[in-house]
Design a protein around this motif. Sequence first.
Motif, mmCIF file in Angstrom:
data_model
loop_
_atom_site.group_PDB
_atom_site.id
_atom_site.type_symbol
_atom_site.label_atom_id
_atom_site.label_comp_id
_atom_site.label_asym_id
_atom_site.label_seq_id
_atom_site.Cartn_x
_atom_site.Cartn_y
_atom_site.Cartn_z
ATOM 1 N N ILE A 1 0.826 -1.202 0.000
ATOM 2 C CA ILE A 1 0.000 0.000 0.000
ATOM 3 C C ILE A 1 0.864 1.257 0.000
ATOM 4 N N ALA A 2 1.945 1.240 0.772
ATOM 5 C CA ALA A 2 2.787 2.433 0.887
ATOM 6 C C ALA A 2 3.543 2.739 -0.405
ATOM 7 N N ASP A 3 3.663 1.756 -1.294
ATOM 8 C CA ASP A 3 4.464 1.938 -2.507
ATOM 9 C C ASP A 3 3.643 2.351 -3.725
ATOM 10 N N ASP A 4 2.320 2.320 -3.629
ATOM 11 C CA ASP A 4 1.471 2.586 -4.798
ATOM 12 C C ASP A 4 0.343 3.525 -4.375
ATOM 13 N N PRO A 5 0.374 4.794 -4.763
ATOM 14 C CA PRO A 5 -0.675 5.740 -4.367
ATOM 15 C C PRO A 5 -2.067 5.308 -4.840
ATOM 16 N N ARG A 6 -2.141 4.666 -6.010
ATOM 17 C CA ARG A 6 -3.453 4.214 -6.494
ATOM 18 C C ARG A 6 -4.019 3.148 -5.565
ATOM 19 N N LEU A 7 -3.190 2.190 -5.178
ATOM 20 C CA LEU A 7 -3.620 1.124 -4.284
ATOM 21 C C LEU A 7 -4.005 1.694 -2.925
ATOM 22 N N ALA A 8 -3.217 2.641 -2.436
ATOM 23 C CA ALA A 8 -3.526 3.256 -1.144
ATOM 24 C C ALA A 8 -4.880 3.960 -1.188
ATOM 25 N N ALA A 9 -5.175 4.626 -2.307
ATOM 26 C CA ALA A 9 -6.456 5.331 -2.426
ATOM 27 C C ALA A 9 -7.624 4.356 -2.438
ATOM 28 N N VAL A 10 -7.479 3.249 -3.163
ATOM 29 C CA VAL A 10 -8.567 2.268 -3.240
ATOM 30 C C VAL A 10 -8.762 1.572 -1.898
ATOM 31 N N VAL A 11 -7.675 1.248 -1.220
ATOM 32 C CA VAL A 11 -7.792 0.642 0.106
ATOM 33 C C VAL A 11 -8.501 1.597 1.058
#
Length: 307
Positions: free
Chosen positions: A73-83
């Motif tokens: 999550i910390a490495d991908d802003p898109r993934l962090a936003a969806v989470v």
Amino acid sequence: MADQHLPATGTALLLPGPQPPMTHLGVTLLRHAVVTGLRYAFHQLGLPLPEPAPVCIDGLRLGLCPRHRIEGIADDPRLAAVVGALEDPAGSAASPIALRGALAFHRLRLRLLPRKPGTRDDGSPLGVLRRYLPGLQDALLAEVVASLLRRGRRARGAEVGATQSREAARWLARRTTRLSRLGPPDPYRPSWDAGPPSFSPAEVVGGAATRDPLRGRFRESWRAAASALHPVLRELGERACRRGVAEHPEDPFFLPLQVLDDLAGERRPEWLTGAILTNRAEYFGLLRAADDETRNAWERAPLALLP
């Protein structure tokens, strides 16, 4: 049927409000629909769905647990936003630029051209579920997109309050309502189409809210699927009883989805009776443990506001 070593799961995105326990078949059918929908939503947003999927079952209730199932999550802003959208639809956070084109496209497409259930199936429980899956996938994608957009508007300083799903809003306004889309999420239990709730719209406190056209779609789409599944599962149980494989027409509801086909055989598996008795005891034990206030909250859950 609990995911060990995981905290209580979140339901605010898909099934807000206090939720009653589900039967073992109901919760595994719902898990199948949610996992399929998440895989579709992640793909449409340009992300792979991690395995295992971020779905957990605790106390025969299903919820999302993305921070305990998704790495990087910390490495991908898109993934962090969806989470963040999965975990906390009431929160605020700007969506990364890389997601904004997909969000704009899907917001328009889901409002104008959402996919609908198919018209044919093979009459089996999984066949019925597959007929509803395209609509459920779009409904889950709509919830994720709406959560991302609403969190983004809050991050920009806008006041974005709770919203209400379509049929719930119509029922509260005493308008013509598709009651098959309202009710508990378990196909074991009938929808409000089979029997209205014990309360009136006037008794619902805090039921009024603005409408977001994308929020609340999954809750009502799943109940519509559950309404279609109920008679099919009862018929499966009745056929199994006539062959001596089951002892009660309700037996299918107390088996998880992955072993449901065992009721279609000509002989009763040795483990079947004990498993059904154990699962019945778990389900009804959770129901009996609830007080009247909790049961009333469960009955009103289809009207719970969506953050």
